[in-house]
Design a protein around this motif. Structure first.
Motif, short mmCIF file in Angstrom:
data_model
loop_
_atom_site.label_atom_id
_atom_site.label_comp_id
_atom_site.label_asym_id
_atom_site.label_seq_id
_atom_site.Cartn_x
_atom_site.Cartn_y
_atom_site.Cartn_z
N UNK A 190 36.75 48.63 49.01
CA UNK A 190 37.74 49.61 48.59
C UNK A 190 38.88 49.00 47.81
N UNK A 191 39.58 49.87 47.06
CA UNK A 191 40.95 49.63 46.62
C UNK A 191 41.76 50.81 47.13
N UNK A 192 43.04 50.56 47.43
CA UNK A 192 43.86 51.63 48.00
C UNK A 192 45.32 51.52 47.58
N UNK A 193 45.99 50.48 48.06
CA UNK A 193 47.43 50.33 47.85
C UNK A 193 47.68 49.56 46.55
N UNK A 194 48.15 50.26 45.53
CA UNK A 194 48.36 49.63 44.22
C UNK A 194 49.43 48.56 44.26
N UNK A 195 50.28 48.57 45.26
CA UNK A 195 51.38 47.60 45.32
C UNK A 195 51.03 46.34 46.12
N UNK A 196 49.92 46.36 46.81
CA UNK A 196 49.60 45.22 47.66
C UNK A 196 49.19 44.01 46.82
N UNK A 197 49.53 42.85 47.29
CA UNK A 197 49.06 41.61 46.68
C UNK A 197 48.10 40.90 47.63
N UNK A 198 47.65 41.62 48.64
CA UNK A 198 46.70 41.06 49.61
C UNK A 198 45.32 40.90 48.96
N UNK A 199 44.63 39.80 49.23
CA UNK A 199 43.29 39.62 48.68
C UNK A 199 42.22 40.42 49.43
N UNK A 200 42.63 41.19 50.44
CA UNK A 200 41.64 41.95 51.21
C UNK A 200 41.24 43.27 50.54
N UNK A 201 41.84 43.58 49.39
CA UNK A 201 41.36 44.70 48.58
C UNK A 201 40.89 44.13 47.24
N UNK A 202 39.96 44.82 46.60
CA UNK A 202 39.33 44.25 45.40
C UNK A 202 40.08 44.60 44.11
N UNK A 203 41.40 44.54 44.18
CA UNK A 203 42.20 44.82 42.98
C UNK A 203 42.01 43.76 41.91
N UNK A 204 41.56 42.58 42.29
CA UNK A 204 41.35 41.52 41.29
C UNK A 204 40.36 41.98 40.23
N UNK A 205 39.42 42.85 40.62
CA UNK A 205 38.45 43.38 39.65
C UNK A 205 39.08 44.39 38.70
N UNK A 206 40.18 45.00 39.11
CA UNK A 206 40.88 45.96 38.26
C UNK A 206 41.92 45.26 37.40
N UNK A 207 42.53 44.20 37.94
CA UNK A 207 43.61 43.50 37.22
C UNK A 207 43.11 42.89 35.91
N UNK A 208 41.84 42.58 35.84
CA UNK A 208 41.27 42.00 34.61
C UNK A 208 40.17 42.92 34.08
N UNK A 209 40.54 44.18 33.93
CA UNK A 209 39.60 45.25 33.55
C UNK A 209 39.55 45.37 32.05
N UNK A 210 38.50 44.89 31.44
CA UNK A 210 38.40 45.01 29.99
C UNK A 210 39.33 44.04 29.27
N UNK A 211 39.67 44.39 28.04
CA UNK A 211 40.41 43.46 27.18
C UNK A 211 41.92 43.61 27.27
N UNK A 212 42.41 44.79 27.67
CA UNK A 212 43.86 45.01 27.73
C UNK A 212 44.15 46.14 28.71
N UNK A 213 45.41 46.54 28.80
CA UNK A 213 45.82 47.57 29.76
C UNK A 213 45.12 48.90 29.51
#
Length: 518
Positions: free
Chosen positions: A365-388
């Motif tokens: 899952x991803x849930x809390x957009x503000x979390x910096x915890x590695x227990x959510x897979x936001x790392x896959x969203x942070x480098x999504x494609x070529x730019x914002x």
């Protein structure tokens, strides 16, 4: 004939007989050896070939069962409010669209007879075959004057399993406020390999070189799982005694109960009152207990094996073993911890009591957009494609972003779209679910689950507003803004959730109207 000669002949005949017997015995042994295939008799070769073929067939069938979601029964628990009713409908449509093939059951607690009739009739119109979307009604298990409704989760699950024949061997428990992007399978580490840092498109370490994450790819090179590198080895698949789930940071908190280093809420927390005097969920023997055969749960074990939350995945057998304890422990936890997540702490304590270890992953899952915890897979969203722009580009009020569709095409799952003509080979990974338990805001768009109309799903229902031009302008300005990188990251995540949750709600509404013959 002289006696001496006669004796020599007798000895010679005896020797010849002995040699002949040994030769025949040796031949017999060679013909019947099972450890040397080339020397088998034709009959034994045939028998062994049949056995090998049967074993291979069983292996293929087992692999099919693992890779197919037909063997997975998805469940979520709700009360009878309109608030959780609309969540149930959008959850079901996301499950169906993700490519999941097994059944889905909504467990509803505390309905009146008239509410039961209304929900049953609606669900039968959504799924006239009554084979994919089931509903089970249970009494209310809410605690403290029905204020704590989340105890319906263990209570409702326990009620359902005691009154239902479940054919599937794996059960997944979700929260109703989860939308699936990818189906949930029993496969964990089988046929998976670790993605090297050189191969990965994502930065798997933080700036302080802590919290290293590991990606797992399947034999087709598609990244499937993300988890912390310091966790126990990933088991091959879900089976009896092997469970899996979303990594939550709650495991170690309760395991320090009663100790000076425990957090405030758990310094006076009595685990014995929850689990009993001889439970493995305790962190030390109770006073006066000298039994050295009992295993006690350390902080490290709790962090690495029991720090789990929804998505919960386990064999049906393990659910049958775990549920009585979870149902029993939750009210006891709430007595000492009358707060949100009491039932989740009850679950982890029950898992420790039954010593059912969970393979924890960050990618469910991803849930809390503000979390910096590695227990959510936001790392896959942070480098999504070529730019914002990539987190939203191509999204419409009823269409997911192009990059998301490309990634789904690479997986071969649902949400396919004919307009995606670019190659999906090597496309990046996706989280399994979007857990929308937070408030998301971007470019004058807001998605907050408590603000959505409870009767959103109706024949005259209108889709949620979505202005893709405004969103893209805001994303372009974001790249040029003076915000810090961490602030930009939060804003991109907010945009990602807006550009997925709103289209998924609207897609579900469209499908609902078709099913209801509006």
């Amino acid at each position: 004939m002289p006696v001496t000669l006669r004796r020599r002949l007798v000895v010679a005949l005896a020797i010849l007989c002995t040699v002949s017997f040994v030769a025949q015995f040796h031949q017999f042994v060679q013909l019947h050896r099972l450890d040397d295939a080339p020397q088998h008799s034709p009959l034994i070769n045939q028998s062994r070939d049949i056995n090998l073929a049967a074993a291979a067939a069983r292996k293929i069938e087992h692999a099919k069962q693992l890779s197919s979601t037909k063997n997975v029964h998805i469940v979520f628990s709700t009360d009878c409010s309109g608030y959780q009713h609309y969540q149930s409908i959008v959850s079901y449509y996301s499950i169906r669209r993700s490519g999941h093939l097994g059944p889905t059951t909504r467990i509803v607690s505390g309905c009146t007879p008239s509410q039961q009739v209304e929900i049953t009739n609606e669900f039968e119109r959504i799924d006239p075959t009554i084979s994919k979307f089931h509903v089970h009604f249970s009494p209310s298990f809410a605690l403290k004057g029905k204020h704590y409704k989340y105890s319906n989760k263990p209570g409702g699950m326990y009620h359902w399993m005691n009154q239902t024949t479940i054919e599937e061997s794996v059960i997944v428990l979700l929260d109703p406020d989860m939308m699936l992007l990818r189906p949930i399978t029993p496969i964990l580490g089988v046929d998976m390999s670790v993605v090297s840092e050189q191969e990965s498109m994502n930065k798997l370490r933080d700036k302080k070189n802590k919290n290293q994450l590991v990606e797992y790819k399947d034999k087709n090179g598609r990244i499937q799982l993300l988890r912390l590198s310091n966790l126990p080895p990933l088991p091959p698949y879900i089976t009896q005694g092997v469970a899996a789930g979303q990594h939550f940071g709650i495991g170690g908190l309760w395991s320090s109960s009663g100790k000076p280093d425990a957090r405030k809420d758990f310094r006076e927390f009595n685990l014995t009152r929850v689990c009993g005097p001889s439970s493995p969920c305790l962190n030390q023997p109770p006073q006066g207990i000298t039994d050295t055969s009992i295993h006690y749960t350390t902080r490290e074990e709790a962090d690495k094996n029991y720090a789990v939350g929804p998505v919960y995945i386990a064999s049906t057998f393990d659910w049958e073993d775990l549920l009585p304890k979870w149902h029993e422990f939750t009210p006891r936890v709430y007595e000492q911890y009358p707060k949100l997540l009491a039932e989740m702490y009850g679950f982890t304590m029950a898992a420790a009591d039954r010593q059912l270890k969970f393979a924890l992953s960050s990618s469910y899952m991803v849930s809390d957009a503000r979390t910096m915890s590695p227990t959510e897979s936001w790392i896959w969203v942070d480098e999504y494609g070529e730019n914002s722009r990539s987190v939203c580009e191509g999204a419409r009020f009823n269409r997911l972003p192009g990059e998301t569709l490309r990634r789904l095409k690479n997986y071969g799952y649902g949400y396919q779209h004919d307009e995606i003509t670019s190659s999906a080979v090597g496309a990046g990974p996706l989280p399994t679910t979007l857990h929308y338990c937070q408030r998301y805001e971007f470019a004058n768009h807001t998605f907050a689950k408590r603000k959505i109309r409870h009767d959103f799903f109706r024949c005259d229902g209108t889709p949620m507003d979505f202005n893709e031009d405004a969103i893209m302008r805001e994303l372009d300005l974001l790249d040029m803004s003076g915000l810090s990188e961490s602030q930009k990251k939060v804003q991109r995540r907010m945009a990602y959730m807006i550009c997925h949750l709103i289209p998924l709600m609207n897609l579900a509404l469209e499908e609902y109207k078709v099913d209801m013959n509006c």
